[in-house]
Design an enzyme around this catalytic site. Structure first.
Site, PDB file in Angstrom:
ATOM      1  N   LYS A 121       0.718  -1.144   0.122  1.00  0.00           N
ATOM      2  CA  LYS A 121      -0.215  -0.035  -0.046  1.00  0.00           C
ATOM      3  C   LYS A 121       0.978   1.130   0.042  1.00  0.00           C
ATOM      4  O   LYS A 121       0.758   2.347  -0.810  1.00  0.00           O
ATOM      5  CB  LYS A 121      -0.860   0.087   1.394  1.00  0.00           C
ATOM      6  CG  LYS A 121      -1.805   1.169   1.326  1.00  0.00           C
ATOM      7  CD  LYS A 121      -2.483   1.558   2.809  1.00  0.00           C
ATOM      8  CE  LYS A 121      -2.926   0.101   3.426  1.00  0.00           C
ATOM      9  NZ  LYS A 121      -3.792   0.434   4.654  1.00  0.00           N
ATOM     10  N   LYS A 133       3.598  -1.949  11.277  1.00  0.00           N
ATOM     11  CA  LYS A 133       2.159  -1.816  11.873  1.00  0.00           C
ATOM     12  C   LYS A 133       2.211  -2.211  13.476  1.00  0.00           C
ATOM     13  O   LYS A 133       3.407  -3.051  13.738  1.00  0.00           O
ATOM     14  CB  LYS A 133       1.192  -3.000  11.278  1.00  0.00           C
ATOM     15  CG  LYS A 133      -0.164  -2.743  11.752  1.00  0.00           C
ATOM     16  CD  LYS A 133      -0.793  -1.750  10.481  1.00  0.00           C
ATOM     17  CE  LYS A 133      -2.045  -1.289  11.123  1.00  0.00           C
ATOM     18  NZ  LYS A 133      -2.870  -0.396   9.926  1.00  0.00           N
ATOM     19  N   GLY A 172      -2.649   5.963  13.758  1.00  0.00           N
ATOM     20  CA  GLY A 172      -3.787   5.434  14.080  1.00  0.00           C
ATOM     21  C   GLY A 172      -4.299   4.003  13.409  1.00  0.00           C
ATOM     22  O   GLY A 172      -3.863   3.870  12.349  1.00  0.00           O
ATOM     23  N   ASP A 173      -5.304   3.418  13.879  1.00  0.00           N
ATOM     24  CA  ASP A 173      -6.007   2.333  13.351  1.00  0.00           C
ATOM     25  C   ASP A 173      -7.079   2.028  14.051  1.00  0.00           C
ATOM     26  O   ASP A 173      -7.546   2.935  15.101  1.00  0.00           O
ATOM     27  CB  ASP A 173      -5.019   1.081  13.032  1.00  0.00           C
ATOM     28  CG  ASP A 173      -5.736   0.172  12.166  1.00  0.00           C
ATOM     29  OD1 ASP A 173      -5.302   0.366  10.829  1.00  0.00           O
ATOM     30  OD2 ASP A 173      -6.406  -0.986  12.554  1.00  0.00           O
TER      31      ASP A 173
HETATM   32  P1  NDP Z   1     -12.458   2.905  14.278  1.00  0.00           P
HETATM   33  O1  NDP Z   1     -11.813   2.212  15.395  1.00  0.00           O
HETATM   34  O2  NDP Z   1     -12.580   4.578  13.908  1.00  0.00           O
HETATM   35  O3  NDP Z   1     -13.628   2.143  13.629  1.00  0.00           O
HETATM   36  C1  NDP Z   1     -13.788   0.981  13.546  1.00  0.00           C
HETATM   37  C2  NDP Z   1     -15.188   0.640  13.154  1.00  0.00           C
HETATM   38  O4  NDP Z   1     -15.493  -0.513  12.628  1.00  0.00           O
HETATM   39  C3  NDP Z   1     -16.271   0.888  14.206  1.00  0.00           C
HETATM   40  O5  NDP Z   1     -17.455   1.219  13.884  1.00  0.00           O
HETATM   41  C4  NDP Z   1     -16.232  -0.622  14.952  1.00  0.00           C
HETATM   42  O6  NDP Z   1     -17.174  -0.783  15.790  1.00  0.00           O
HETATM   43  C5  NDP Z   1     -16.223  -1.383  13.686  1.00  0.00           C
HETATM   44  N1  NDP Z   1     -15.305  -2.738  13.999  1.00  0.00           N
HETATM   45  C6  NDP Z   1     -14.140  -2.782  14.639  1.00  0.00           C
HETATM   46  N2  NDP Z   1     -13.992  -3.898  14.636  1.00  0.00           N
HETATM   47  C7  NDP Z   1     -14.920  -4.569  14.548  1.00  0.00           C
HETATM   48  C8  NDP Z   1     -15.227  -6.013  14.528  1.00  0.00           C
HETATM   49  N3  NDP Z   1     -14.182  -6.961  15.077  1.00  0.00           N
HETATM   50  N4  NDP Z   1     -16.367  -6.339  14.054  1.00  0.00           N
HETATM   51  C9  NDP Z   1     -17.134  -5.518  13.559  1.00  0.00           C
HETATM   52  N5  NDP Z   1     -16.918  -4.353  13.601  1.00  0.00           N
HETATM   53  C10 NDP Z   1     -15.924  -3.811  14.071  1.00  0.00           C
HETATM   54  O7  NDP Z   1     -11.304   2.208  13.212  1.00  0.00           O
HETATM   55  P2  NDP Z   1     -10.956   2.970  11.607  1.00  0.00           P
HETATM   56  O8  NDP Z   1     -11.964   3.489  10.955  1.00  0.00           O
HETATM   57  O9  NDP Z   1      -9.663   3.792  11.736  1.00  0.00           O
HETATM   58  O10 NDP Z   1     -10.412   1.793  10.746  1.00  0.00           O
HETATM   59  C11 NDP Z   1     -11.407   0.853  10.040  1.00  0.00           C
HETATM   60  C12 NDP Z   1     -10.592  -0.077   9.129  1.00  0.00           C
HETATM   61  O11 NDP Z   1     -10.007   0.859   8.323  1.00  0.00           O
HETATM   62  C13 NDP Z   1      -9.627  -0.979   9.721  1.00  0.00           C
HETATM   63  O12 NDP Z   1      -9.724  -2.243   8.960  1.00  0.00           O
HETATM   64  C14 NDP Z   1      -8.483  -0.253   9.500  1.00  0.00           C
HETATM   65  O13 NDP Z   1      -7.275  -1.229   9.516  1.00  0.00           O
HETATM   66  C15 NDP Z   1      -8.718   0.108   8.259  1.00  0.00           C
HETATM   67  N6  NDP Z   1      -7.876   1.587   7.963  1.00  0.00           N
HETATM   68  C16 NDP Z   1      -7.565   2.608   8.634  1.00  0.00           C
HETATM   69  C17 NDP Z   1      -7.104   3.780   8.228  1.00  0.00           C
HETATM   70  C18 NDP Z   1      -7.031   4.849   8.995  1.00  0.00           C
HETATM   71  O14 NDP Z   1      -6.365   5.845   8.707  1.00  0.00           O
HETATM   72  N7  NDP Z   1      -7.684   5.185  10.343  1.00  0.00           N
HETATM   73  C19 NDP Z   1      -6.086   3.722   6.970  1.00  0.00           C
HETATM   74  C20 NDP Z   1      -6.630   2.617   6.095  1.00  0.00           C
HETATM   75  C21 NDP Z   1      -7.230   1.491   6.596  1.00  0.00           C
HETATM   76  P3  NDP Z   1     -17.156  -0.800  17.415  1.00  0.00           P
HETATM   77  O15 NDP Z   1     -16.894   0.508  17.625  1.00  0.00           O
HETATM   78  O16 NDP Z   1     -18.387  -1.263  17.833  1.00  0.00           O
HETATM   79  O17 NDP Z   1     -16.101  -1.748  17.557  1.00  0.00           O
HETATM   80  O1  2IT Z   2      -3.982   0.834   7.585  1.00  0.00           O
HETATM   81  C1  2IT Z   2      -3.400   2.043   7.336  1.00  0.00           C
HETATM   82  O2  2IT Z   2      -3.066   2.463   6.289  1.00  0.00           O
HETATM   83  C2  2IT Z   2      -3.420   2.889   8.409  1.00  0.00           C
HETATM   84  N1  2IT Z   2      -3.920   2.485   9.420  1.00  0.00           N
HETATM   85  C3  2IT Z   2      -2.784   4.286   8.492  1.00  0.00           C
HETATM   86  C4  2IT Z   2      -1.370   4.384   8.265  1.00  0.00           C
HETATM   87  C5  2IT Z   2      -0.535   5.430   8.623  1.00  0.00           C
HETATM   88  O3  2IT Z   2       0.542   5.522   8.873  1.00  0.00           O
HETATM   89  O4  2IT Z   2      -1.427   6.643   8.634  1.00  0.00           O
END
Ligand code: NDP
Ligand code: 2IT
Length: 453
Positions: A121, A133, A172-173
Site C-alpha cells: 500500500k 504496523k 492510528g487504526d
Molecule cells: P475505528 O476504530 O475508528 O472504527 C472501526 C469501526 O469498525 C467501528 O465502527 C467498529 O465498531 C467497527 N469494528 C471494529 N472491529 C470490528 C469487528 N471486529 N467487528 C465488527 N465491527 C468492527 O477504526 P478505523 O475507522 O480507523 O479503521 C477501520 C478499518 O479501516 C480498519 O480495517 C483499519 O485497519 C482500516 N484503515 C484505517 C485507516 C486509518 O487511517 N484510520 C487507514 C487505512 C485503513 P465498534 O466501535 O463497535 O468496535
Molecule cells: O492501514 C493504514 O493504512 C492505516 N491505519 C494508516 C497508517 C498511517 O501510517 O497513517
C-alpha cells in the site's frame, strides 16, 4: 500451462509452504500472503530475476517483530497486563510506516497481515515509506479517559525504544484516534526530552498534525471510487451507498460520498447496523461516535424513520449500488457477496484492510463487479500521513485545500498505476492484480538495488 508459468507456480507454492511452516496458526497472515502471491505469476514468468533473487522468501519475513508486556493500573487499582506488538516489516523504500490498532482480537497474525499489506500500500502511494504496523490486545471499550491515558503511556514506554522520525513512524487504526495519538506522542516526548513531531502521525492540528489527515482514508476511498466510475462514464451522483462501520474511515467516506451527491443509507458498528432510507444524517453519527462515544443504535432514537438491526453482517442485505466495507478484516464473506450481487451491487470499495474473504473476492470477480482492493483504495490515510511527515520535517503546515488536492492527485495516480499494471499483465481492469503487481514491483526493485537485504 507453459514451462515458465509452471516454474513460477512451483516457486510460489514452495515459498507459501515455508510461510505456513514458519508462522503456524497465523491464518490472517497466510490469507494476506496468499492474496498477493496469486497475482504475481505473470511477473515471475516475464522476469525470472525476481525468482533468482528469491524476493518472495525475503519479503514475507519481517525485518523485525517486537512483542512486549504492557502493565498498567485500572481505575479500581488492579494491575492489568496487555501484549503489545510492532512489526517492522520492510524498509526498502523508506522508514517503517503504519498504524497502531487497539482491539481485543489483536495478535501476531493480525499485526503481521496488516504490516504485510502496508508494504505494498505504502509503495503504491509513491511516497518514500516502508511498511510497519503495531498494536495491542487492549480493548478501549468502556475504559475511562484516565485508563486510556495510562495504557497509552505504558505502551509508549516500550515502543519509544524502537521508533523515531527516520526509523519507524506509527499512526492510528482501529481503537486509536486523535485522543490516543495525543497521549502516545506526549509520552514519547517526555521520554526523549525533545520535540520530534515526525515520530507519529494523526496528531492534533495544534501540535503538528496535518489538515485532512482525519478525513484522508475515507475521502481517498471515495476519490478512488470516483475514478473507477469515471472510466464507466458514471459518477457518484444519485448512487445508493452502504458503508459498514461508523469509525474514522466510515465517517469520512460517508461525508465525501454525500458531498458528491450519493445517497448513503446504511452504516454500522460491531453490535448492529442502521438503515435510513432518507439518507444517513452524518452530524448525528459524528456526535454519537466522536463526541459521546456511544453505540450506533442511539441513532434511531433521534431519527425514528430509521431502523436498527442487531448483528453487523446484516448490513450487506441492504440493496445498494456501491458497498464500502470500512470496519474490519473478513467482515464480508461469500454469502454476503452473493446477497449484494443478487441485489444489484455495481461496485465494492474496500476501506478497511482485507475486509473481503478470499471467496467473496472470487465471487465478485467472477460476476464482473467493479472491485477496489484495500491496499489501493484505502491508501489515502497513509499518503496524508506521509504529507504530515513532510510538513513536520520542514516545520510548516499546509492549508486544507492544498493537502486535499494532493490527496486526490495521489489517489488518481494509484488508480492509473493499477490500471496500467493490470493492462500490462493481461487483465485490464482487474485492480486486485494491478495493485499487487504495481506495489510489489516498486519494493522488489528497491530490494534488488540494495543487495541481499
Ligand atoms: P475505528 O476504530 O475508528 O472504527 C472501526 C469501526 O469498525 C467501528 O465502527 C467498529 O465498531 C467497527 N469494528 C471494529 N472491529 C470490528 C469487528 N471486529 N467487528 C465488527 N465491527 C468492527 O477504526 P478505523 O475507522 O480507523 O479503521 C477501520 C478499518 O479501516 C480498519 O480495517 C483499519 O485497519 C482500516 N484503515 C484505517 C485507516 C486509518 O487511517 N484510520 C487507514 C487505512 C485503513 P465498534 O466501535 O463497535 O468496535
Ligand atoms: O492501514 C493504514 O493504512 C492505516 N491505519 C494508516 C497508517 C498511517 O501510517 O497513517
Amino acid at each position: 500451462m507453459s514451462q515458465s508459468s509452471e516454474r513460477a507456480q512451483r516457486y510460489i507454492d514452495r515459498v507459501f509452504e515455508t510461510v505456513e511452516q514458519r508462522n503456524p496458526n497465523e491464518k490472517e497472515f497466510h490469507q494476506a500472503v496468499k492474496e498477493i502471491f496469486h497475482s504475481l505469476i505473470p511477473i515471475f514468468e516475464k522476469y525470472p530475476i525476481y525468482m533468482e533473487q528469491n524476493i518472495l522468501e525475503r519479503i514475507v519475513e519481517p525485518e523485525r517483530m517486537i512483542s512486549f508486556r504492557i502493565p498498567w493500573v485500572d481505575d479500581e487499582e488492579n494491575i492489568r497486563v496487555n501484549r503489545g506488538f510492532r512489526v517492522q516489516f520492510n524498509s526498502a523504500i523508506g522508514p517503517y510506516k503504519g498504524g497502531t490498532r487497539f482491539h481485543s482480537t489483536v495478535n501476531a497474525s493480525i499485526i503481521k497481515f496488516l504490516g504485510f499489506e502496508q508494504i505494498f500500500k505504502n509503495a503504491l502511494t509513491g511516497q518514500p515509506i516502508g511498511g510497519g504496523k503495531g498494536g495491542s490486545d487492549f480493548d478501549p471499550k468502556e475504559k475511562s479517559n484516565g485508563e486510556i491515558m495510562r495504557f497509552c503511556q505504558s505502551f509508549m514506554n516500550e515502543l519509544a525504544k524502537h521508533i523515531g522520525p527516520n526509523t519507524d513512524v506509527p499512526a492510528g487504526d482501529i481503537g486509536v484516534g486523535a485522543r490516543e495519538i495525543g497521549y502516545l506522542f506526549g509520552q514519547y516526548k517526555r521520554l526523549k526530552g525533545s520535540y520530534e513531531a515526525g515520530v507519529i502521525t494523526g496528531k492534533g492540528i495544534h501540535y503538528g498534525g496535518s489538515l485532512v489527515r482525519k478525513e484522508a482514508t475515507g475521502y481517498g476511498l471515495i476519490y478512488f471510487v470516483q475514478e473507477m466510475l469515471k472510466d464507466q462514464g458514471e459518477s457518484l451522483d444519485g448512487k445508493t451507498v452502504v458503508v459498514s462501520g461508523s469509525g474514522n474511515v466510515s465517517t469520512y467516506a460517508m461525508e465525501k460520498a454525500i458531498q458528491l451527491g450519493a445517497h448513503v443509507v446504511g452504516c454500522s458498528d460491531s453490535s448492529g447496523y442502521i438503515y435510513d432510507k432518507n439518507g444517513i444524517q452524518l452530524d448525528t453519527v459524528k456526535r454519537i461516535k466522536e463526541v459521546e462515544r456511544k453505540r450506533i443504535k442511539e441513532y434511531v432514537k433521534e431519527h425514528t424513520n430509521a431502523t436498527y438491526t442487531p448483528g453487523f453482517e446484516g448490513i450487506w442485505n441492504i440493496p445498494c449500488d456501491i458497498a464500502l466495507p470500512c470496519s474490519t478484516q473478513n467482515e464480508l464473506d461469500e454469502k454476503s457477496a452473493k446477497t449484494l450481487i443478487h441485489n444489484g451491487v455495481q461496485l465494492i470499495g474496500e476501506g478497511a484492510n482485507m475486509p473481503s474473504t478470499l471467496r467473496a473476492i472470487t465471487t465478485f470477480v467472477e460476476n464482473n463487479i467493479l472491485f477496489a482492493p484495500a491496499k489501493a483504495a484505502n491508501a489515502g490515510g497513509v499518503a496524508v500521513s506521509s504529507l504530515e511527515m513532510a510538513q513536520n520535517s520542514s516545520k510548516i503546515s499546509w492549508e486544507f485545500d492544498k493537502v486535499e488536492a494532493q490527496l486526490q492527485s495521489i489517489m488518481q495516480g494509484i488508480y492509473q498505476d493499477c490500471i496500467e499494471a493490470s493492462e500490462e499483465y493481461g487483465k485490464r481492469g482487474n485492480l486486485i492484480i494491478g495493485a499487487n503487481i504495481a506495489g510489489f514491483l516498486k519494493v522488489a526493485d528497491a530490494m534488488i538495488s540494495q543487495g541481499v537485504i
